[in-house]
Design an enzyme around this catalytic site. Structure first.
Site, PDB file in Angstrom:
ATOM      1  N   ASP A 122       0.834  -1.201   0.000  1.00  0.00           N
ATOM      2  CA  ASP A 122       0.000   0.000   0.000  1.00  0.00           C
ATOM      3  C   ASP A 122       0.870   1.253   0.000  1.00  0.00           C
ATOM      4  O   ASP A 122       0.589   2.226  -0.700  1.00  0.00           O
ATOM      5  CB  ASP A 122      -0.937  -0.015   1.218  1.00  0.00           C
ATOM      6  CG  ASP A 122      -1.951   1.131   1.164  1.00  0.00           C
ATOM      7  OD1 ASP A 122      -2.477   1.413   0.079  1.00  0.00           O
ATOM      8  OD2 ASP A 122      -2.200   1.743   2.214  1.00  0.00           O
ATOM      9  N   GLU A 123       1.959   1.212   0.764  1.00  0.00           N
ATOM     10  CA  GLU A 123       2.849   2.365   0.842  1.00  0.00           C
ATOM     11  C   GLU A 123       3.558   2.609  -0.499  1.00  0.00           C
ATOM     12  O   GLU A 123       3.631   3.743  -0.975  1.00  0.00           O
ATOM     13  CB  GLU A 123       3.870   2.158   1.969  1.00  0.00           C
ATOM     14  CG  GLU A 123       4.884   3.246   2.145  1.00  0.00           C
ATOM     15  CD  GLU A 123       4.275   4.628   2.381  1.00  0.00           C
ATOM     16  OE1 GLU A 123       3.109   4.710   2.770  1.00  0.00           O
ATOM     17  OE2 GLU A 123       4.973   5.628   2.116  1.00  0.00           O
TER      18      GLU A 123
END
Lengths: 247, 247
Positions: free
Chosen positions: B167-168
């Protein structure tokens, strides 16, 4: 540290690939998955006496919503069939005396191993959460309060921190509801951001078991259910943890 | 802590709902999303001089695979168009001077805020990672080494820790490639477990942009590409961060 050979031993592969190696996958009937074994799994998972620290207990950082909903569920453990799950520092504590499948080995080196969702030990800074499980309904509820070390957008929980607590709640639910042990897939649809320091409630339900795969769904909401934070689903692979034979 | 009113302000809602409020969503043409703006976003994101600590630099905990692949990509930044992204303690540092959409406000209280993937500051114990981005190809590569605080199954990274670094990496890629700012969905198919202390390489590609949504895919592998750890995809919502007007 893990030896490199574990990498090979740990290959889960695709489910189809797994089905080509039935020798390592015990066939679990629905009775085994959803019968009396759940109660014995829960008993084993929730030892009445242990020296291990349970991190799923109230502390001064819990917001009033979290505290009061915790008390509500604690009441439900007395008569409504809910069980409060303990949360130890590492999964190594949760599976003590059990043998991992696929030749995975629990090393006994001196590393300070921690389960990811208990990686930050300062109260209130990281993950605050507690999971309640209902063996008969195959449901779980996780009360989750993200701290300021879980930030993504300023003031709000990182999407990845929610993904991780989902995976963790799914994992424990999957194991207790029918020995679902490894995450095969995780699908999340994010709807709203969770403010740091507030309570998010994960409502988790086992939907079905087919071909040794367990299908789980989840809705994450504010306590008043007026705000949906995310909807998600996961698929877990069933795989029995055998008892280790005494030496 | 965030004021409760932010909860309402922060509602992302469903994409369809967002389209009903065009006033807060600048329409971005493909030129804006994929034209020269990427270079200016990258320049802004990678300040040549800053007092902020960059956590995406080698340290003694990095395994030889991680170190040598880092050096390879660092060479590619000199002539092949790759950019090494800095990684500060909080997204508040990354977006300094920018105004958040939806009336979200960066509070200036004294809380110790940390971006989730930098929540553990002891070298080697938690997340070690560095992201390289290729503005022209709209690709990213993340070198990720999970430490013993990121454990799930004994000796292996928690699925949630991989979900979070995905996600990052997606978030940073989405923002730099076309101002994709909020995760709408994340879908992960797990194939193999990642041994703690080893290198996993995330290869991230922006696939397309449609209706202010950016579609991103990722394959996570061992360095020799012989072991696929996971395949994943994400959808991000485009949303311009405005420059804050001077007082």
């Amino acid at each position: 540290m893990m030896r490199r050979s574990f990498q090979v031993a740990a290959r889960l592969g695709h489910h189809k690939a797994l089905l080509r190696t039935p020798c390592v996958l015990p066939k679990l009937g629905s009775a085994s998955a959803f019968g009396s074994s759940t109660n014995s799994l829960v008993s084993r998972f929730c030892p009445e006496q242990t020296d291990l620290k349970d991190y799923a207990l109230p502390n001064a950082s819990w917001c009033p919503d979290m505290l009061s909903l915790y008390q509500e569920f604690l009441e439900k453990t007395k008569s409504n069939g809910w069980v409060k799950l303990p949360s130890f520092k590492s999964n190594r504590d949760h599976i003590q005396g059990l043998k991992l499948p696929f030749g995975l080995v629990v090393t006994s080196d001196k590393n300070d191993w921690r389960i990811f969702t208990r990686c930050i030990q300062v109260e209130g800074q990281g993950y605050e959460y507690v999971i309640f499980f209902h063996p008969f309904k195959k449901k779980s509820v996780c009360l989750f309060q993200p701290g300021p070390y879980l930030e993504g957008a300023p003031g709000f929980a990182h999407g990845g921190s929610l993904a991780a607590i989902m995976d963790e709640t799914f994992s424990k639910t999957a194991y207790l509801a029918g020995e679902g042990l490894f995450t095969l897939s995780l699908n999340i649809s994010f709807k709203n951001l969770i403010p740091i320091g507030s309570l998010a409630v994960l409502n988790v339900q086992v939907e079905k078991i087919e071909d040794q795969k367990m299908y789980i769904s989840c809705i994450t909401q504010s306590r008043d259910q007026q705000t949906v934070y995310a909807k998600s689903s996961g698929v877990f692979l069933q795989m029995q943890l055998e008892e280790e034979s005494s030496p």
